[in-house]
Design a protein around this motif. Structure first.
Motif, PDB file in Angstrom:
ATOM      1  N   VAL A  16     -36.660   2.746 -31.267  1.00  0.00           N
ATOM      2  CA  VAL A  16     -36.065   3.376 -32.447  1.00  0.00           C
ATOM      3  C   VAL A  16     -37.080   4.234 -33.207  1.00  0.00           C
ATOM      4  O   VAL A  16     -38.273   4.093 -33.043  1.00  0.00           O
ATOM      5  N   GLY A  23     -30.960   2.624 -37.162  1.00  0.00           N
ATOM      6  CA  GLY A  23     -30.412   1.363 -37.621  1.00  0.00           C
ATOM      7  C   GLY A  23     -29.356   0.765 -36.711  1.00  0.00           C
ATOM      8  O   GLY A  23     -29.301  -0.449 -36.537  1.00  0.00           O
ATOM      9  N   ARG A 221     -35.389   8.083 -39.425  1.00  0.00           N
ATOM     10  CA  ARG A 221     -35.273   9.129 -38.414  1.00  0.00           C
ATOM     11  C   ARG A 221     -35.611  10.474 -39.067  1.00  0.00           C
ATOM     12  O   ARG A 221     -35.297  10.682 -40.244  1.00  0.00           O
ATOM     13  N   LYS A 226     -32.360  12.088 -44.795  1.00  0.00           N
ATOM     14  CA  LYS A 226     -33.139  10.912 -45.190  1.00  0.00           C
ATOM     15  C   LYS A 226     -33.924  11.173 -46.469  1.00  0.00           C
ATOM     16  O   LYS A 226     -34.512  10.264 -47.055  1.00  0.00           O
ATOM     17  N   VAL A 277     -42.990   3.867 -35.132  1.00  0.00           N
ATOM     18  CA  VAL A 277     -43.701   2.595 -35.189  1.00  0.00           C
ATOM     19  C   VAL A 277     -42.859   1.534 -34.483  1.00  0.00           C
ATOM     20  O   VAL A 277     -41.668   1.395 -34.764  1.00  0.00           O
ATOM     21  N   ARG A 279     -41.117  -1.968 -33.457  1.00  0.00           N
ATOM     22  CA  ARG A 279     -40.523  -2.981 -34.341  1.00  0.00           C
ATOM     23  C   ARG A 279     -41.568  -4.008 -34.792  1.00  0.00           C
ATOM     24  O   ARG A 279     -41.597  -4.411 -35.944  1.00  0.00           O
ATOM     25  N   LEU A 303     -31.154  -0.156 -43.487  1.00  0.00           N
ATOM     26  CA  LEU A 303     -31.866  -1.383 -43.099  1.00  0.00           C
ATOM     27  C   LEU A 303     -33.252  -1.456 -43.720  1.00  0.00           C
ATOM     28  O   LEU A 303     -33.755  -2.543 -44.020  1.00  0.00           O
ATOM     29  N   GLU A 307     -35.556  -4.607 -45.049  1.00  0.00           N
ATOM     30  CA  GLU A 307     -36.807  -5.012 -44.377  1.00  0.00           C
ATOM     31  C   GLU A 307     -37.945  -5.094 -45.397  1.00  0.00           C
ATOM     32  O   GLU A 307     -38.773  -6.015 -45.359  1.00  0.00           O
TER      33      GLU A 307
HETATM   34  N1  UDP Z   1     -37.553   2.115 -37.400  1.00  0.00           N
HETATM   35  C1  UDP Z   1     -38.562   1.641 -36.568  1.00  0.00           C
HETATM   36  N2  UDP Z   1     -39.581   2.488 -36.239  1.00  0.00           N
HETATM   37  C2  UDP Z   1     -39.655   3.751 -36.717  1.00  0.00           C
HETATM   38  C3  UDP Z   1     -38.642   4.218 -37.571  1.00  0.00           C
HETATM   39  C4  UDP Z   1     -37.588   3.376 -37.895  1.00  0.00           C
HETATM   40  O1  UDP Z   1     -38.543   0.481 -36.140  1.00  0.00           O
HETATM   41  O2  UDP Z   1     -40.610   4.439 -36.384  1.00  0.00           O
HETATM   42  C5  UDP Z   1     -36.436   1.218 -37.752  1.00  0.00           C
HETATM   43  C6  UDP Z   1     -36.443   0.748 -39.194  1.00  0.00           C
HETATM   44  O3  UDP Z   1     -37.398  -0.290 -39.393  1.00  0.00           O
HETATM   45  C7  UDP Z   1     -34.994   0.316 -39.370  1.00  0.00           C
HETATM   46  C8  UDP Z   1     -34.239   1.348 -38.524  1.00  0.00           C
HETATM   47  O4  UDP Z   1     -35.196   1.900 -37.608  1.00  0.00           O
HETATM   48  O5  UDP Z   1     -34.795  -0.965 -38.809  1.00  0.00           O
HETATM   49  C9  UDP Z   1     -33.645   2.437 -39.384  1.00  0.00           C
HETATM   50  O6  UDP Z   1     -32.487   1.940 -39.977  1.00  0.00           O
HETATM   51  P1  UDP Z   1     -31.844   2.520 -41.303  1.00  0.00           P
HETATM   52  O7  UDP Z   1     -30.585   1.769 -41.539  1.00  0.00           O
HETATM   53  O8  UDP Z   1     -32.831   2.492 -42.414  1.00  0.00           O
HETATM   54  O9  UDP Z   1     -31.545   4.054 -40.980  1.00  0.00           O
HETATM   55  P2  UDP Z   1     -30.638   4.755 -39.830  1.00  0.00           P
HETATM   56  O10 UDP Z   1     -31.579   5.107 -38.729  1.00  0.00           O
HETATM   57  O11 UDP Z   1     -29.593   3.775 -39.390  1.00  0.00           O
HETATM   58  O12 UDP Z   1     -30.052   5.961 -40.486  1.00  0.00           O
END
Ligand code: UDP
Length: 404
Positions: A16, A23, A221, A226, A277, A279, A303, A307
Motif C-alpha cells: 500500500v 485503506g 496516497r 489528500k 512505508v 505496514r 485509517l 492508526e
Molecule cells: N499506508 C502505508 N504505507 C504508505 C502509505 C499509506 O502503509 O506508504 C497505509 C496507511 O497506514 C493506511 C492506509 O495506507 O493504513 C491509507 O488509508 P486511508 O484510509 O488513510 O486512506 P485511503 O488510501 O483509503 O484513501
C-alpha cells in the motif's frame, strides 16, 4: 459463516501507499483476518493483475485470496476497470458457485456490481461497503473526477439491491440518505485498526532522524484530494517544524507539485518524503510525530487518524467524513475546517506550544481506539450485519457444492 469478500482493485496482498492502493487494501486484509480469528471461513476475490499470480493464495492469516481473470493480467488504474467488470463478474460467479458462501460482501462500487450479478445467479445474500461514494467524489473533484460516468447510477442500484449496506461512518449514512438509499437497511460499522501493532510503545524500528524541534507526519496516497498542499502551506507559518509526507514515490506528479509549492513558500528544506512505508514500519513513524496531520478535502473514512490515535499521537484533522466520528475535537485531537491552511496552522501552533495538551489528546486517542475501533470489535459487528442479511434472505440451498 462462509464469507466471500470481493475487492476488484484492492488486493489484500498489495503493497500500500501507491496511487490506487491504500485503506481499502488494508481494510480487506484486516477484516478477513479478524473474521477468520472469530471462526469464519473467508475468501477474498480480487482481479488478477500479475501473470505470475497463482489462482489461489492461502495467507498466513488463514484466509484465501482467489484471483479472478478479467482484462489484462497486469496493473490497470482502477478508473479503467469498469469495461472488464462483466468478465470479472463471470469469473466471480464461477468461483462462488464452487465455494457456496453464506454471504457475499462487495467492497467498492465495481465489486458490489459484480457481487450482485454473482449473488443474483446463485441466490445469495449480499452486502456492500462502498469505501468511497461517486456522488461525493464528483462534488469535490468536478471535472478532475476520472470515475466512469456509470458509477453514480450503479452505486444507487447496488445499494438498493443489497440486503445490507455497511457504511463506515455517520457522514456516509447522510450521503446515502441523500442518494435515496433506505436508512433501515444501512448499518454503521467503522473501519478498524490493529491496536496490538499500532501502540504507544517504542519497538526499535528506525525512523528518519529529526531535523527540527517539531515533527509533523501526514500519510496517504499521492493524490491532490489528500490535501498535502494545505499542510505544506500551513508549514510556512510554523517555526522550527519539519513535515514528513509519507506514501508515493519519486516521479509522482503530486510529489512534484508539492515540491514546487514548498519552494514557493520557502519550506523545501523542511519537507521530507520518506516514500512508501511498509505496514510494519508505520507505527514507529507515526509515533515519531508531535502530531499526525490529516487535511483531505474529503475522506470517506480515514485509517491514518485511527492508526495515529492507536499510537497515542494527537491528530489534527480536517472536519470531514469519517474524522467527524473518529477524531473527538478537543478530546483526541483538533478538528479544523477543510482546505484552510490558516486554521490548520493555528491548531498546530496551539498543539506544538503545549506538549501536555498533545499528551492528553494522544492518551485519549488510544483509549478511544480500544473502546471502539479494534478489529475484533469491527469483525464482530460486521458478522452481525452478515447475520442480518442472512435473516432477510435465507439461503434456499445452503449446501456447499465443492471446495475451490
Ligand atoms: N499506508 C502505508 N504505507 C504508505 C502509505 C499509506 O502503509 O506508504 C497505509 C496507511 O497506514 C493506511 C492506509 O495506507 O493504513 C491509507 O488509508 P486511508 O484510509 O488513510 O486512506 P485511503 O488510501 O483509503 O484513501
Amino acid at each position: 459463516m462462509r464469507v466471500a469478500l470481493v475487492s476488484e482493485h484492492a488486493s489484500p496482498l498489495a503493497v500500500v501507499g501507491a496511487v490506487d492502493a491504500g485503506g481499502q487494501n488494508v481494510h480487506v486484509d484486516a477484516l478477513a483476518a479478524a473474521l477468520v480469528q472469530q471462526g469464519h471461513d473467508v475468501t477474498v476475490h480480487t482481479r488478477r493483475d500479475d501473470p505470475d499470480q497463482p489462482a489461489r493464495v492461502d495467507t498466513d492469516a488463514g484466509y484465501a485470496v482467489l484471483h479472478v481473470p478479467a482484462g489484462p493480467a497486469g496493473p490497470l488504474p482502477k478508473d479503467d476497470l469498469w469495461p472488464h467488470m462483466p468478465a470479472f463478474a463471470d469469473g466471480l460467479t464461477a468461483q462462488l458457485a464452487a465455494l457456496a458462501p453464506d454471504v457475499v460482501h462487495g467492497h467498492f462500487w465495481m465489486s458490489a456490481w459484480a457481487a450482485d450479478r454473482a449473488a443474483d445467479a446463485l441466490d445469495l445474500p449480499r452486502l456492500v461497503t462502498f469505501h468511497a461514494l461517486g456522488t461525493v467524489k464528483r462534488r469535490h473533484q468536478g471535472p478532475a473526477d476520472t470515475s466512469p460516468p456509470e458509477r453514480v447510477g450503479v452505486e444507487l442500484a447496488v445499494a438498493r439491491a443489497a440486503d445490507r449496506v455497511v457504511a463506515t461512518c455517520s457522514d456516509e449514512v447522510r450521503e446515502l440518505r441523500r442518494m435515496g438509499v433506505p436508512a433501515e437497511r444501512t448499518t454503521v460499522v467503522p473501519c478498524g485498526v490493529d491496536a496490538t501493532r499500532f501502540t504507544p510503545v517504542e519497538d526499535g524500528t528506525p525512523v528518519p532522524p529529526r531535523t527540527r524541534r517539531h515533527r509533523l507526519v501526514t500519510v496517504g496516497r499521492p493524490v491532490p484530494r489528500k490535501g498535502f498542499a494545505v499542510v505544506v502551506e500551513a508549514l510556512a507559518t510554523l517555526p522550527d517544524t519539519e513535515l514528513l509526507v509519507v506514501g508515493g514515490a519519486t516521479g509522482d506528479p503530486e510529489r512534484d507539485r508539492l515540491q514546487e509549492l514548498a519552494a514557493r513558500v520557502r519550506v523545501a528544506d523542511r519537507l521530507h518524503f520518506p516514500g512508501q512505508v511498509p505496514r510494519a514500519a508505520m507505527p514507529a513513524l507515526l509515533r515519531s510525530a508531535d502530531a499526525v496531520v490529516c487535511a483531505p478535502w474529503y475522506e470517506p473514512f480515514g485509517l491514518v487518524p485511527l492508526e495515529a490515535m492507536a499510537c497515542g499521537v494527537p491528530v489534527v484533522s480536517a472536519a470531514v467524513g469519517g474524522m467527524l466520528d473518529s477524531v473527538g475535537d478537543g478530546v483526541t485531537g483538533l478538528l479544523v475546517p477543510p482546505q484552510d491552511p490558516v486554521a490548520l496552522a493555528a491548531a498546530l501552533r496551539r498543539l506544538l506550544a503545549a506538549p501536555e495538551l498533545g499528551a492528553r489528546l494522544g492518551a485519549a486517542g488510544r483509549a478511544r481506539v480500544l473502546e471502539r475501533y479494534t478489529w475484533p470489535r469491527v469483525a464482530a459487528a460486521t458478522a452481525d450485519a452478515y447475520a442480518a442479511a442472512l435473516e432477510r434472505r435465507p439461503r434456499a440451498a445452503a449446501q456447499p457444492l465443492r471446495r475451490a
